[in-house]
Design an enzyme around this catalytic site. Structure first.
Site, PDB file in Angstrom:
ATOM      1  N   ARG A   1       0.635  -8.441   8.922  1.00  0.00           N
ATOM      2  CA  ARG A   1       1.414  -7.797   9.986  1.00  0.00           C
ATOM      3  C   ARG A   1       0.560  -7.003  10.960  1.00  0.00           C
ATOM      4  O   ARG A   1       1.057  -6.549  11.976  1.00  0.00           O
ATOM      5  CB  ARG A   1       2.487  -6.892   9.357  1.00  0.00           C
TER       6      ARG A   1
ATOM      7  N   PRO B   1       0.791  -1.218   0.000  1.00  0.00           N
ATOM      8  CA  PRO B   1       0.000   0.000   0.000  1.00  0.00           C
ATOM      9  C   PRO B   1       0.826   1.271   0.000  1.00  0.00           C
ATOM     10  O   PRO B   1       1.201   1.788   1.031  1.00  0.00           O
ATOM     11  CB  PRO B   1      -0.839  -0.104   1.281  1.00  0.00           C
ATOM     12  N   GLU B   2       1.052   1.753  -1.175  1.00  0.00           N
ATOM     13  CA  GLU B   2       1.564   3.096  -1.392  1.00  0.00           C
ATOM     14  C   GLU B   2       0.354   3.949  -1.672  1.00  0.00           C
ATOM     15  O   GLU B   2      -0.730   3.421  -1.902  1.00  0.00           O
ATOM     16  CB  GLU B   2       2.415   3.131  -2.654  1.00  0.00           C
TER      17      GLU B   2
ATOM     18  N   HIS C   1      -4.933 -14.687   7.862  1.00  0.00           N
ATOM     19  CA  HIS C   1      -4.886 -13.254   8.130  1.00  0.00           C
ATOM     20  C   HIS C   1      -6.087 -12.496   7.583  1.00  0.00           C
ATOM     21  O   HIS C   1      -6.034 -11.285   7.403  1.00  0.00           O
ATOM     22  CB  HIS C   1      -3.591 -12.669   7.569  1.00  0.00           C
TER      23      HIS C   1
END
Length: 279
Positions: free
Chosen positions: A118, A2-3, A99
DNA sequence: ATGGTGACCTGACCGC
DNA sequence: TGCGGTCAGGTCACCA
């Protein structure tokens, strides 16, 4: 992944698919993201089905607004959002990954799924104007806006001693410039990442703001191709990776002068540059 | 106010 | 194959 360009791509994709749809329930499998997901989200849609009015982006936050309030979503470093079509739900292809922390179940049968190994991302809820939310109210201008100009940057830089790379990565100065784009924009502007902010001339600020815009715009265009895998998430790096000049290229040759690209650390982040092209 | 550092987490990769 | 170390696209909270 994710930019800013990636978030922009996700935002555009979701907008097409979701505006006007209704969230009928929310299943939270793991509450512990960067901040705990508010409990109210599990029950709220059962009482007030949430019709999606609008989907926008501010910095790297995705804002999904409903008549009742706004979901504020951040993808952190490893977050992903996928829209699972009804067909694959019926076919029971729908294995729940380790996740896959949250499912937003839509009235039309689709599922909007949030995945984040994460757990640096966030899902928050506000019933006020999201722009006054603590996380959003101190953010600097959008990099692609007119407000982010040479004069603006100069004015924010001329009294600061911090290295210019850290300054442009500071979301209170300008949002959406992550590590990759900071490296790339500084290279394109021929400015060393270690330069102290106050030593930049107005002209250099002009070059830098220009290049930040150019690099981000190109990446958004490349991000457009990821849109295709959107319903069919592949999670592969975007196609912009092939256009990088210095990021991740320690020891390789500078595309401009053919000398070696160097790597250092600035504020715990990897930094790449050419000591001949950047001054 | 500003600047520097650690913290939050998991997974991938590298060298032994 | 396994183990330890290092690194990763973000950003907040805390300290001096």
């Amino acid at each position: 992944m994710p930019e800013l360009p990636e978030v922009e791509t996700v935002c555009r994709g979701l907008k097409n698919e979701l505006v006007g749809e209704t969230i009928s329930s929310i299943l939270v499998r793991e509450h512990r993201l960067r901040w705990r997901i508010p409990e109210i989200l599990s029950t709220l849609p059962l009482v007030h089905p949430l019709k999606i009015r609008e989907i926008t982006r501010r910095a790297k936050y995705l804002l999904i607004s409903t008549q009742k309030g706004t979901l504020i979503i951040h993808l952190g470093m490893s977050g992903r959002i996928s829209l699972i079509p009804q067909s694959s739900i019926r076919k029971q292809n729908l294995a729940v990954g380790k996740h896959d922390h949250v499912d937003f179940n839509l009235k039309n049968g689709k599922i909007l799924r949030y995945t984040d190994p994460r757990r640096f991302g966030a899902i928050l809820w506000t019933e006020q104007d999201p722009y006054i939310h603590k996380l959003l109210n101190k953010l600097g201008p959008e990099p692609l806006s007119k407000e982010f100009s040479a004069h603006y940057l100069f004015q924010r830089a001329h009294h600061r001693k911090t290295m210019i790379k850290q300054l442009i990565m500071n979301a209170n100065v300008v949002v959406g410039v992550g590590n990759i784009y900071a490296n790339e924009a500084l290279f394109a502007a021929n400015i060393l990442p270690t330069r102290r902010s106050h030593t930049l001339s107005l002209m250099e600020c002009q070059r830098l703001t220009d290049k930040i815009k150019v690099v981000l715009e190109k990446a958004i265009k490349a991000g457009g191709t990821t849109l295709k895998d959107f319903a069919n998430p592949k999670g592969k790096p975007g196609y912009f990776v092939q256009k990088l000049s210095v990021y991740g290229k320690e020891g390789e040759l500078c595309p401009s002068c053919n000398k070696q690209i160097l790597a250092i650390r600035i504020g715990l982040r990897s930094t790449f540059y050419c000591k001949f092209c950047q001054v």
